[in-house]
Scaffold this motif. Structure first.
Motif, mmCIF file in Angstrom:
data_model
loop_
_atom_site.group_PDB
_atom_site.id
_atom_site.type_symbol
_atom_site.label_atom_id
_atom_site.label_comp_id
_atom_site.label_asym_id
_atom_site.label_seq_id
_atom_site.Cartn_x
_atom_site.Cartn_y
_atom_site.Cartn_z
ATOM 1 N N ASP A 226 0.832 -1.190 0.000
ATOM 2 C CA ASP A 226 0.000 0.000 0.000
ATOM 3 C C ASP A 226 0.874 1.249 0.000
ATOM 4 N N GLU A 227 0.252 2.411 0.155
ATOM 5 C CA GLU A 227 1.001 3.666 0.077
ATOM 6 C C GLU A 227 2.003 3.833 1.204
ATOM 7 N N SER A 245 -10.412 5.188 -0.809
ATOM 8 C CA SER A 245 -9.198 4.997 -0.019
ATOM 9 C C SER A 245 -9.485 4.769 1.459
ATOM 10 N N PRO A 249 -6.455 -0.068 0.038
ATOM 11 C CA PRO A 249 -5.561 0.415 -1.011
ATOM 12 C C PRO A 249 -6.286 0.585 -2.343
ATOM 13 N N THR A 298 -10.547 -0.562 -5.730
ATOM 14 C CA THR A 298 -10.154 -0.518 -4.324
ATOM 15 C C THR A 298 -10.130 -1.937 -3.782
ATOM 16 N N TYR A 304 -3.192 -8.005 5.852
ATOM 17 C CA TYR A 304 -1.784 -7.639 5.860
ATOM 18 C C TYR A 304 -1.017 -8.810 6.451
#
Length: 306
Positions: A226-227, A245, A249, A298, A304
């Motif tokens: 992700d960012e 957002s 992500p 999205t 994660y």
């Protein structure tokens, strides 16, 4: 192998994982057909069936365990009729309850036939009927439906679930088909190289895999970032069109291919310069997505796994 499984009575539990992970061996040990182990323990409803290792050696024979194993490619006795096969090992007297299952499987008109006269699907139905005849306390299914067409596979899946409801049978199944495990199981154990990596409800393990290894086994295709450079597992079906957002992500790319995939559309998205420049994404069947257009999607609440 290092397998530790505890099941509540009446549970449907699925072992899911790649070939040679130890799934079939686990069922064979439980059924009493495999004895190559350094240490093993098995009990059903408080009755110890196997306790071996560190000087112990207690092993109840397979035929006394009350456990029935149905495998892919299980066969019938060729010299007996279908009816004789189904009633083999039980009293031999007609059983209205079992006759109801025979009719449910569409086997009533084949009871006098020999196995060689049946199609593969009918043989597998008769094999399951023979297993049901024993009213098993524990039923083990080792890829029992994998060679069947989808409608028949669903019929036999429903039969097993109905058996669990009627008799409280505990079912432990091995399958390579994730959809089958998710449809039938109360719990799924993800197994890899003889070890259970994660156990939970179908929803828990699918939405929250605890590692990238588990995620890959469940159909996640890429480990993206992700960012904030955090690694998350990406699944083609877990996307929504548009940029949101606050949900997860956001990915943007160009569509270079569009094709049907099991009743839905998938598109191949070129992402540009990144670790995974090309990914597949599922889109709604009515979505106006064409080759060459820019597409933003999205990934809501991805797992994660780093």
């Amino acid at each position: 192998m290092n397998i530790d499984i505890k099941l509540k009575p009446g549970t449907v539990y699925s072992l899911f994982g790649p070939s040679a992970a130890g799934k079939s061996s686990t069922l064979h040990v439980m059924a009493g057909f495999e004895n190559q182990f350094a240490k093993a323990y098995l009990s059903v409803n408080g009755r110890v069936l196997l306790d071996a290792g560190k000087g112990k050696h207690m092993n109840v024979p397979a035929w006394r365990r009350g456990i029935v194993l149905v495998e892919q490619g299980s066969t019938l006795f060729p010299h007996l009729s279908v009816g004789e096969n189904i009633y083999y090992g039980v009293s031999g007297q007609r059983d209205p309850w079992l006759d109801g299952w025979i009719e449910r499987f569409g086997l009533g008109e084949y009871l006098t036939a020999k196995p060689r006269e049946l199609s593969g699907g009918l043989v597998q139905r008769a094999v399951l009927a023979r297993a049901i005849a024993k009213r098993p306390q524990t039923l083990l299914l080792d890829e029992a439906f994998s060679a069947l067409d989808a409608p028949l596979r669903r019929t036999l899946q429903d039969a097993v679930l109905q058996l669990r409801q009627e008799l409280g049978t505990t079912v432990m199944m091995v399958t390579h088909q994730l959809a089958e495990a998710q449809r039938m199981a109360d719990e799924i154990g993800i197994i890899h190289q003889g070890e259970i990596l994660q156990t939970g409800s179908p929803e828990q393990v699918m939405l929250s895999p605890n590692s990238w290894q588990v995620a890959k086994l469940l159909g996640y295709t890429h480990l993206l970032r992700d960012e904030n450079a955090r690694g998350f597992a990406f699944h083609p079906n877990r996307v929504i069109l548009g940029a949101y957002s606050h949900q997860g992500p956001v990915l943007t790319g160009t569509v270079n291919q569009r094709f049907l995939h099991e009743g839905e559309y998938r598109v191949v998205l070129e992402m540009g310069e990144c670790d995974h420049p090309v990914i597949e994404i599922s889109v709604p069947i009515d979505a106006d997505v064409q080759v060459g257009q820019a597409l933003t999607v999205t990934v809501p609440n991805p797992p994660y796994v780093e």
